[in-house]
Write a protein that holds these residues in place. Structure first.
Motif, PDB file in Angstrom:
ATOM      1  N   ALA A 127     -34.657 -15.603 -60.797  1.00 49.41           N
ATOM      2  CA  ALA A 127     -34.117 -16.187 -62.033  1.00 49.41           C
ATOM      3  C   ALA A 127     -32.826 -15.518 -62.507  1.00 49.41           C
ATOM      4  O   ALA A 127     -31.914 -16.192 -62.996  1.00 49.41           O
ATOM      5  CB  ALA A 127     -35.168 -16.140 -63.139  1.00 49.41           C
ATOM      6  N   GLU A 128     -32.733 -14.192 -62.379  1.00 51.72           N
ATOM      7  CA  GLU A 128     -31.579 -13.471 -62.906  1.00 51.72           C
ATOM      8  C   GLU A 128     -30.546 -13.142 -61.835  1.00 51.72           C
ATOM      9  O   GLU A 128     -29.535 -12.507 -62.125  1.00 51.72           O
ATOM     10  CB  GLU A 128     -32.045 -12.173 -63.574  1.00 51.72           C
ATOM     11  CG  GLU A 128     -33.104 -12.360 -64.654  1.00 51.72           C
ATOM     12  CD  GLU A 128     -32.614 -13.234 -65.803  1.00 51.72           C
ATOM     13  OE1 GLU A 128     -31.394 -13.239 -66.061  1.00 51.72           O
ATOM     14  OE2 GLU A 128     -33.457 -13.911 -66.430  1.00 51.72           O
ATOM     15  N   LEU A 129     -30.788 -13.573 -60.612  1.00 50.58           N
ATOM     16  CA  LEU A 129     -29.855 -13.247 -59.530  1.00 50.58           C
ATOM     17  C   LEU A 129     -28.660 -14.193 -59.542  1.00 50.58           C
ATOM     18  O   LEU A 129     -28.766 -15.337 -59.985  1.00 50.58           O
ATOM     19  CB  LEU A 129     -30.577 -13.325 -58.181  1.00 50.58           C
ATOM     20  CG  LEU A 129     -31.748 -12.348 -57.990  1.00 50.58           C
ATOM     21  CD1 LEU A 129     -32.413 -12.583 -56.646  1.00 50.58           C
ATOM     22  CD2 LEU A 129     -31.271 -10.902 -58.101  1.00 50.58           C
ATOM     23  N   PRO A 176     -28.230 -25.297 -63.001  1.00 47.58           N
ATOM     24  CA  PRO A 176     -29.166 -24.833 -64.043  1.00 47.58           C
ATOM     25  C   PRO A 176     -28.779 -23.442 -64.529  1.00 47.58           C
ATOM     26  O   PRO A 176     -28.494 -22.557 -63.729  1.00 47.58           O
ATOM     27  CB  PRO A 176     -30.523 -24.809 -63.316  1.00 47.58           C
ATOM     28  CG  PRO A 176     -30.353 -25.696 -62.133  1.00 47.58           C
ATOM     29  CD  PRO A 176     -28.918 -25.586 -61.734  1.00 47.58           C
ATOM     30  N   VAL A 177     -28.770 -23.240 -65.829  1.00 50.05           N
ATOM     31  CA  VAL A 177     -28.430 -21.924 -66.392  1.00 50.05           C
ATOM     32  C   VAL A 177     -29.683 -21.048 -66.399  1.00 50.05           C
ATOM     33  O   VAL A 177     -30.812 -21.559 -66.378  1.00 50.05           O
ATOM     34  CB  VAL A 177     -27.859 -22.073 -67.824  1.00 50.05           C
ATOM     35  CG1 VAL A 177     -26.558 -22.858 -67.807  1.00 50.05           C
ATOM     36  CG2 VAL A 177     -28.877 -22.749 -68.739  1.00 50.05           C
ATOM     37  N   PRO A 178     -29.514 -19.702 -66.409  1.00 48.71           N
ATOM     38  CA  PRO A 178     -30.677 -18.793 -66.377  1.00 48.71           C
ATOM     39  C   PRO A 178     -31.719 -19.084 -67.454  1.00 48.71           C
ATOM     40  O   PRO A 178     -32.919 -19.005 -67.198  1.00 48.71           O
ATOM     41  CB  PRO A 178     -30.034 -17.417 -66.574  1.00 48.71           C
ATOM     42  CG  PRO A 178     -28.662 -17.563 -65.995  1.00 48.71           C
ATOM     43  CD  PRO A 178     -28.239 -18.957 -66.336  1.00 48.71           C
ATOM     44  N   GLU A 179     -31.267 -19.437 -68.662  1.00 50.83           N
ATOM     45  CA  GLU A 179     -32.204 -19.713 -69.746  1.00 50.83           C
ATOM     46  C   GLU A 179     -33.088 -20.904 -69.405  1.00 50.83           C
ATOM     47  O   GLU A 179     -34.297 -20.890 -69.677  1.00 50.83           O
ATOM     48  CB  GLU A 179     -31.441 -19.973 -71.052  1.00 50.83           C
ATOM     49  CG  GLU A 179     -32.329 -20.321 -72.236  1.00 50.83           C
ATOM     50  CD  GLU A 179     -33.312 -19.206 -72.588  1.00 50.83           C
ATOM     51  OE1 GLU A 179     -34.336 -19.508 -73.230  1.00 50.83           O
ATOM     52  OE2 GLU A 179     -33.067 -18.034 -72.227  1.00 50.83           O
ATOM     53  N   ARG A 180     -32.511 -21.930 -68.789  1.00 51.06           N
ATOM     54  CA  ARG A 180     -33.290 -23.110 -68.384  1.00 51.06           C
ATOM     55  C   ARG A 180     -34.322 -22.724 -67.324  1.00 51.06           C
ATOM     56  O   ARG A 180     -35.458 -23.194 -67.347  1.00 51.06           O
ATOM     57  CB  ARG A 180     -32.346 -24.201 -67.853  1.00 51.06           C
ATOM     58  CG  ARG A 180     -33.040 -25.341 -67.129  1.00 51.06           C
ATOM     59  CD  ARG A 180     -34.006 -26.094 -68.020  1.00 51.06           C
ATOM     60  NE  ARG A 180     -35.041 -26.748 -67.227  1.00 51.06           N
ATOM     61  CZ  ARG A 180     -36.261 -26.962 -67.646  1.00 51.06           C
ATOM     62  NH1 ARG A 180     -36.653 -26.539 -68.833  1.00 51.06           N
ATOM     63  NH2 ARG A 180     -37.150 -27.564 -66.882  1.00 51.06           N
ATOM     64  N   ILE A 181     -33.940 -21.842 -66.413  1.00 49.96           N
ATOM     65  CA  ILE A 181     -34.861 -21.401 -65.362  1.00 49.96           C
ATOM     66  C   ILE A 181     -36.030 -20.636 -65.972  1.00 49.96           C
ATOM     67  O   ILE A 181     -37.187 -20.853 -65.593  1.00 49.96           O
ATOM     68  CB  ILE A 181     -34.120 -20.535 -64.316  1.00 49.96           C
ATOM     69  CG1 ILE A 181     -33.031 -21.369 -63.623  1.00 49.96           C
ATOM     70  CG2 ILE A 181     -35.106 -20.001 -63.272  1.00 49.96           C
ATOM     71  CD1 ILE A 181     -32.175 -20.576 -62.664  1.00 49.96           C
ATOM     72  N   ARG A 182     -35.722 -19.752 -66.931  1.00 53.84           N
ATOM     73  CA  ARG A 182     -36.794 -18.975 -67.577  1.00 53.84           C
ATOM     74  C   ARG A 182     -37.762 -19.887 -68.321  1.00 53.84           C
ATOM     75  O   ARG A 182     -38.982 -19.704 -68.268  1.00 53.84           O
ATOM     76  CB  ARG A 182     -36.176 -17.949 -68.540  1.00 53.84           C
ATOM     77  CG  ARG A 182     -35.515 -16.772 -67.849  1.00 53.84           C
ATOM     78  CD  ARG A 182     -35.204 -15.662 -68.820  1.00 53.84           C
ATOM     79  NE  ARG A 182     -34.160 -16.046 -69.766  1.00 53.84           N
ATOM     80  CZ  ARG A 182     -32.853 -15.849 -69.557  1.00 53.84           C
ATOM     81  NH1 ARG A 182     -32.451 -15.274 -68.436  1.00 53.84           N
ATOM     82  NH2 ARG A 182     -31.980 -16.215 -70.463  1.00 53.84           N
ATOM     83  N   ILE A 183     -37.229 -20.884 -69.007  1.00 48.99           N
ATOM     84  CA  ILE A 183     -38.083 -21.838 -69.716  1.00 48.99           C
ATOM     85  C   ILE A 183     -38.935 -22.627 -68.715  1.00 48.99           C
ATOM     86  O   ILE A 183     -40.129 -22.853 -68.930  1.00 48.99           O
ATOM     87  CB  ILE A 183     -37.221 -22.807 -70.561  1.00 48.99           C
ATOM     88  CG1 ILE A 183     -36.590 -22.055 -71.731  1.00 48.99           C
ATOM     89  CG2 ILE A 183     -38.063 -23.976 -71.073  1.00 48.99           C
ATOM     90  CD1 ILE A 183     -35.570 -22.855 -72.507  1.00 48.99           C
ATOM     91  N   GLY A 184     -38.313 -23.011 -67.599  1.00 49.17           N
ATOM     92  CA  GLY A 184     -39.036 -23.757 -66.562  1.00 49.17           C
ATOM     93  C   GLY A 184     -40.217 -22.970 -66.008  1.00 49.17           C
ATOM     94  O   GLY A 184     -41.281 -23.542 -65.741  1.00 49.17           O
TER      95      GLY A 184
END
Length: 226
Positions: A127-129, A176-184
């Motif tokens: 997610a943060e890479l 997709p932005v990191p925030e969207r990935i974290r929410i996903g």
């Protein structure tokens, strides 16, 4: 032998038509043809280096998908891909996902649940890479396909695959932005829990939340990129 040769030609023609459909759809989505411009079968045949037959089939298919409006004897007009178009497709995907997951519930066992958790943890790791967004798209698709492959409604799965391909083509331009990935990731956890409980209502609620969040995030990027 003659029948076999004829069948091979039909398969070959269908393969070419599929490629033309995918290429023309992608070119329209990426604005390689201006909205409102007119294209002809002859023009596209020459552009793609194929015979008129698969192009004619592509025109009919993309008319059904509302990418083109066919004008008798004048070719086709390229239609605008706007916010309503995207929202309509996402709405179809939401309905189909709910149906597919519901019909897969009986087949979901502990092994599948663990596969889903494993994929979601892989998403958490990347997610943060810097390259995480590209890997997220593939892992997210694998996550959902792991559930859908157990659905008993093959017609719904075919429809889902078709509309998902359309959205995937549109989304290629947006990362997709990191925030969207974290929410996903968190939404995936809710879906896994609902599947583990075999609760159709919770599954529907999880799908609704996931699709709505994905849509709104995408629409922000889509409208920003106009």
């Amino acid at each position: 032998m003659k029948n076999t040769m004829a069948e091979d030609k039909i398969v070959a023609d269908q393969t070419i038509a599929t490629k033309v459909i995918e290429k023309l759809r992608e070119d329209i989505i990426n604005n390689r043809f201006e909205t409102g411009s007119r294209i002809t079968i002859k023009e596209i045949s020459e552009r793609y280096g194929v015979s008129p037959m698969p192009v004619r089939e592509a025109f009919r298919t993309l008319e059904g998908e509302h990418f083109l409006e066919i004008n008798p004897y004048k070719g086709a007009t390229v239609l605008r891909i706007d916010e309503q178009f995207v929202r309509d497709v996402y709405g179809i995907l939401r309905a189909l996902e709910c149906l597919l997951y519901e019909t897969a519930l009986d087949e979901i066992d502990e092994e599948i649940i663990q596969k889903l958790r494993c994929i979601n943890e892989q998403i958490r790791v990347i997610a943060e890479l810097p390259y995480g967004a590209a890997e997220y798209v593939d892992l997210n698709t694998r996550f959902h396909n792991t559930i859908m492959e157990h659905s008993k409604n093959q017609k719904a799965l075919e429809m889902y695959t078709h509309y998902h391909e359309i959205i995937s083509t549109i989304r290629k331009k947006y990362t997709p932005v990191p925030e969207r990935i974290r929410i996903g990731i968190e939404q995936h956890e809710k879906l896994i829990d609902a599947l583990e409980k075999k609760d159709a209502l919770l599954v529907k609620m999880a799908v609704d939340e996931h699709i709505k969040s994905a849509l709104e995030n995408f629409m922000t990027q889509f409208n920003h990129g106009k």
